[in-house]
Design a protein around this motif. Structure first.
Motif, short mmCIF file in Angstrom:
data_model
loop_
_atom_site.label_atom_id
_atom_site.label_comp_id
_atom_site.label_asym_id
_atom_site.label_seq_id
_atom_site.Cartn_x
_atom_site.Cartn_y
_atom_site.Cartn_z
N GLY A 49 0.79 -0.99 0.51
CA GLY A 49 0.24 0.34 0.00
C GLY A 49 1.07 1.53 0.15
O GLY A 49 2.23 1.34 0.70
N GLN A 50 0.18 2.53 -0.33
CA GLN A 50 0.62 3.94 -0.37
C GLN A 50 -0.06 4.74 0.43
O GLN A 50 -1.47 4.21 -0.92
CB GLN A 50 1.99 3.73 -1.85
CG GLN A 50 0.47 4.04 -2.91
CD GLN A 50 1.64 4.84 -3.83
OE1 GLN A 50 2.40 4.56 -4.19
NE2 GLN A 50 1.37 6.10 -4.44
N PHE A 51 0.78 5.35 0.20
CA PHE A 51 0.19 6.99 0.76
C PHE A 51 0.89 8.19 1.27
O PHE A 51 2.45 7.98 1.72
CB PHE A 51 -1.23 6.36 1.96
CG PHE A 51 0.00 5.78 3.73
CD1 PHE A 51 0.31 7.01 4.50
CD2 PHE A 51 0.23 4.34 4.01
CE1 PHE A 51 0.84 5.91 5.71
CE2 PHE A 51 1.09 4.35 4.74
CZ PHE A 51 1.08 5.11 5.84
N ALA A 56 -0.05 20.05 6.13
CA ALA A 56 -1.17 21.37 5.74
C ALA A 56 -2.25 20.32 5.92
O ALA A 56 -3.56 21.19 6.69
CB ALA A 56 -0.80 21.55 4.75
N LYS A 57 -2.50 19.19 6.51
CA LYS A 57 -4.08 18.89 6.60
C LYS A 57 -4.01 18.24 8.21
O LYS A 57 -5.17 17.62 8.57
CB LYS A 57 -4.20 17.79 5.58
CG LYS A 57 -4.77 18.43 4.26
CD LYS A 57 -6.04 19.59 3.96
CE LYS A 57 -6.02 19.71 2.87
NZ LYS A 57 -7.19 20.55 2.28
N GLY A 58 -3.11 18.43 9.06
CA GLY A 58 -2.61 18.12 10.41
C GLY A 58 -2.92 16.16 9.83
O GLY A 58 -3.11 15.51 11.31
N ALA A 59 -2.73 15.63 9.50
CA ALA A 59 -1.92 14.02 9.97
C ALA A 59 -1.06 13.86 10.71
O ALA A 59 -0.01 14.51 10.51
CB ALA A 59 -1.93 13.85 7.73
N VAL A 60 -1.46 13.21 11.34
CA VAL A 60 -0.71 12.08 11.96
C VAL A 60 -0.87 11.20 11.96
O VAL A 60 -1.05 9.83 13.08
CB VAL A 60 -1.24 12.43 13.92
CG1 VAL A 60 -0.35 12.03 14.59
CG2 VAL A 60 -1.97 14.11 13.76
N PRO A 61 0.06 10.04 11.47
CA PRO A 61 0.26 8.82 11.03
C PRO A 61 1.13 8.32 11.45
O PRO A 61 1.63 8.28 12.83
CB PRO A 61 1.40 8.96 9.19
CG PRO A 61 2.18 10.35 9.96
CD PRO A 61 1.86 11.33 10.75
N HIS A 62 0.78 6.45 11.55
CA HIS A 62 0.48 5.64 12.66
C HIS A 62 2.62 4.94 11.77
O HIS A 62 3.12 4.79 12.75
CB HIS A 62 -0.02 4.52 12.45
CG HIS A 62 0.41 3.38 13.62
ND1 HIS A 62 1.35 2.39 12.73
CD2 HIS A 62 0.61 3.19 14.76
CE1 HIS A 62 1.43 1.09 13.46
NE2 HIS A 62 1.44 2.04 14.71
N THR A 63 1.90 5.29 10.93
CA THR A 63 3.22 4.32 10.13
C THR A 63 3.60 5.46 8.95
O THR A 63 2.74 6.21 8.67
CB THR A 63 2.79 3.41 9.15
OG1 THR A 63 2.54 2.38 10.26
CG2 THR A 63 3.94 2.75 8.55
N GLY A 64 5.45 5.56 9.03
CA GLY A 64 5.35 6.53 8.11
C GLY A 64 5.47 8.28 8.34
O GLY A 64 5.37 7.95 9.68
N SER A 65 6.19 9.12 7.98
CA SER A 65 6.72 10.17 7.62
C SER A 65 5.70 11.34 7.81
O SER A 65 5.74 10.98 6.08
CB SER A 65 7.79 10.98 7.65
OG SER A 65 8.90 9.71 8.84
#
Length: 113
Positions: A49-51, A56-65
């Motif tokens: 999977g990719q993302f 700027a949208k406030g993302a707080v990822p569990h995985t990745g940066s």
């Protein structure tokens, strides 16, 4: 007599949380066939999977940066649900058990002939 309604819940999850998410969906009633003759029924396939989490949208990822494209191994899981209520309960359980901020899932109504 019309056949009962059935649905399929499909979602992707990192391998680290595969068993936890399946256990939650099974506890909610998903994965049962033929009036309970078969339980904990699921289909799994592994892929990538990719993302990109956007700061700027406030993302707080569990995985990745943030602001970096991530490509990770994921397992796609398909679990049958025997009614609309079971499908809804299964989705709620999945959201509680899944590690991602936004859970990628789909629910399909299955036609029976």
């Amino acid at each position: 007599m019309a056949p009962p309604q059935r649905y399929t819940l499909t979602y992707s999850v990192p391998p680290s949380h595969l068993e936890e998410t399946k256990k939650a969906v099974f506890a909610a009633g998903g994965g049962s066939f033929e009036d309970g003759k078969y339980v904990q029924v699921a289909y799994e396939s592994t892929g990538t999977g990719q993302f990109m989490p956007v700061s700027a949208k406030g993302a707080v990822p569990h995985t990745g940066s943030v602001d970096t494209l991530a490509r990770i191994e994921e397992v796609r899981v398909e679990i049958h649900c025997g009614s609309p209520d079971i499908a809804k309960a299964s989705v709620a359980a999945l959201k509680q058990a899944h590690p991602f901020e936004v859970v990628a899932y789909e629910v399909y109504k299955i036609e029976q002939f």
